[in-house]
Design an enzyme around this catalytic site. Sequence first.
Site, PDB file in Angstrom:
ATOM      1  N   THR A  26       0.857  -1.190   0.000  1.00  0.00           N
ATOM      2  CA  THR A  26       0.000   0.000   0.000  1.00  0.00           C
ATOM      3  C   THR A  26       0.889   1.235   0.000  1.00  0.00           C
ATOM      4  O   THR A  26       1.990   1.203   0.547  1.00  0.00           O
ATOM      5  CB  THR A  26      -0.867  -0.044   1.279  1.00  0.00           C
ATOM      6  OG1 THR A  26      -1.792  -1.108   1.141  1.00  0.00           O
ATOM      7  CG2 THR A  26      -1.621   1.254   1.520  1.00  0.00           C
ATOM      8  N   THR A  48      -0.443   1.655   7.024  1.00  0.00           N
ATOM      9  CA  THR A  48      -0.344   0.419   6.248  1.00  0.00           C
ATOM     10  C   THR A  48      -0.292  -0.766   7.198  1.00  0.00           C
ATOM     11  O   THR A  48       0.262  -0.670   8.293  1.00  0.00           O
ATOM     12  CB  THR A  48       0.872   0.435   5.297  1.00  0.00           C
ATOM     13  OG1 THR A  48       0.920  -0.814   4.599  1.00  0.00           O
ATOM     14  CG2 THR A  48       2.184   0.652   6.025  1.00  0.00           C
ATOM     15  N   GLY A  49      -0.881  -1.877   6.775  1.00  0.00           N
ATOM     16  CA  GLY A  49      -0.975  -3.050   7.637  1.00  0.00           C
ATOM     17  C   GLY A  49      -2.322  -3.694   7.411  1.00  0.00           C
ATOM     18  O   GLY A  49      -2.997  -3.397   6.413  1.00  0.00           O
ATOM     19  N   ARG A  92     -14.416  -6.727  -0.632  1.00  0.00           N
ATOM     20  CA  ARG A  92     -13.799  -6.385   0.664  1.00  0.00           C
ATOM     21  C   ARG A  92     -13.147  -4.992   0.587  1.00  0.00           C
ATOM     22  O   ARG A  92     -12.471  -4.659  -0.373  1.00  0.00           O
ATOM     23  CB  ARG A  92     -12.751  -7.429   1.034  1.00  0.00           C
ATOM     24  CG  ARG A  92     -11.973  -7.124   2.324  1.00  0.00           C
ATOM     25  CD  ARG A  92     -10.648  -6.416   2.051  1.00  0.00           C
ATOM     26  NE  ARG A  92      -9.815  -6.309   3.233  1.00  0.00           N
ATOM     27  CZ  ARG A  92      -8.694  -5.583   3.293  1.00  0.00           C
ATOM     28  NH1 ARG A  92      -8.285  -4.907   2.251  1.00  0.00           N
ATOM     29  NH2 ARG A  92      -7.987  -5.526   4.397  1.00  0.00           N
TER      30      ARG A  92
END
Length: 321
Positions: A182, A232-233, A210
């Site tokens: 990302t 991000t993650g 999703r």
Amino acid sequence: LKTTAIFFGVALAMGARQAMAETGGPCATNERFALVLHGGTREEREEDRGRTAFVRQVLTEGAAELRAGAPSLDVVERTVKKLEDSALFNAGRGSNANAGGFAEVDAGIADGATRRIGSVASMRGIKNAVAAARLVMEKSPHVFMVGDRGEAYVKSLGAEAVPPAYFIKNKQVNPNDPPHGTVGAVALDRCGHISAATSTGGFGAKIPGRVGDSPVFGAGFYADDQVGFSSTGKGEDFIRYTVPRDVAARIRYRGDSLRKAADSVIVDELGAKGIEAGLIGLDLSGQVLMTWSAAGMTRGYVTDKQDPQAFIFEGSRGDAR
Ligand code: ASP
């Protein structure tokens, strides 16, 4: 009389400068500016593949724009567009395919000074999701557009359309692909305004439909008149813990420093739960933050005082001024 004339002359010039800044013209109120960006966290060591050189290049261009007085909103949009177009990250052209074999991209953008925001999610044929998010922010009465109908709407606002073949990983559904990549950027301009943007293809092999945190304000991106962040993650966790919003609240209400607030959320709380997370951000003083609880994070920053710096695994988790 002469002194009064000079005084009014200066006041007029300052007023004009301020007015230009508000209408998108050059910002020159302060010397200080900063730009920080990320290209996702990394669980395992892997090759650079030109990423850090590319990040340094993008930062050099962003710094030149900020130095010349560009508004932070323009700089974060342009920076994220370059990351989307590069195909080096899981955003824009390089977006992961979902379980159905096609890319569905999400993005959000925020103008901290005015609290205007825009987001798009589950877009299948938009070249630059971040640009579509900005169109939602500036040309629609809404803040968030999703799916096919949202996509038709953002195209009607001028978002650039691309065929499915544009997304290079379409049909390549590989759950073993490195899941992250990302991208996001946060900038402080010379007017003292902060903007933030995040863009993603989301997790590889995600269930079609999703949506993660990236386009969700307060989870995947955040900006106000004091701080700005891009996350991000694992998106599900970022939404559950409203991570950047929590960090911003600790700074605003408890007076925590940027570093302390971010470390206590990302490292102490989420890291201790085994949640892999990354956050970049900055504040009005030009303090830059990059923190993560994974093995590494593609990241870099530049300020009016520091040349572009880019890292993936090396370098400190620390902040920079
Ligand atoms: N946060 C993104 C998502 O959950 C993924 C990432 O940051 O790598 O969609």
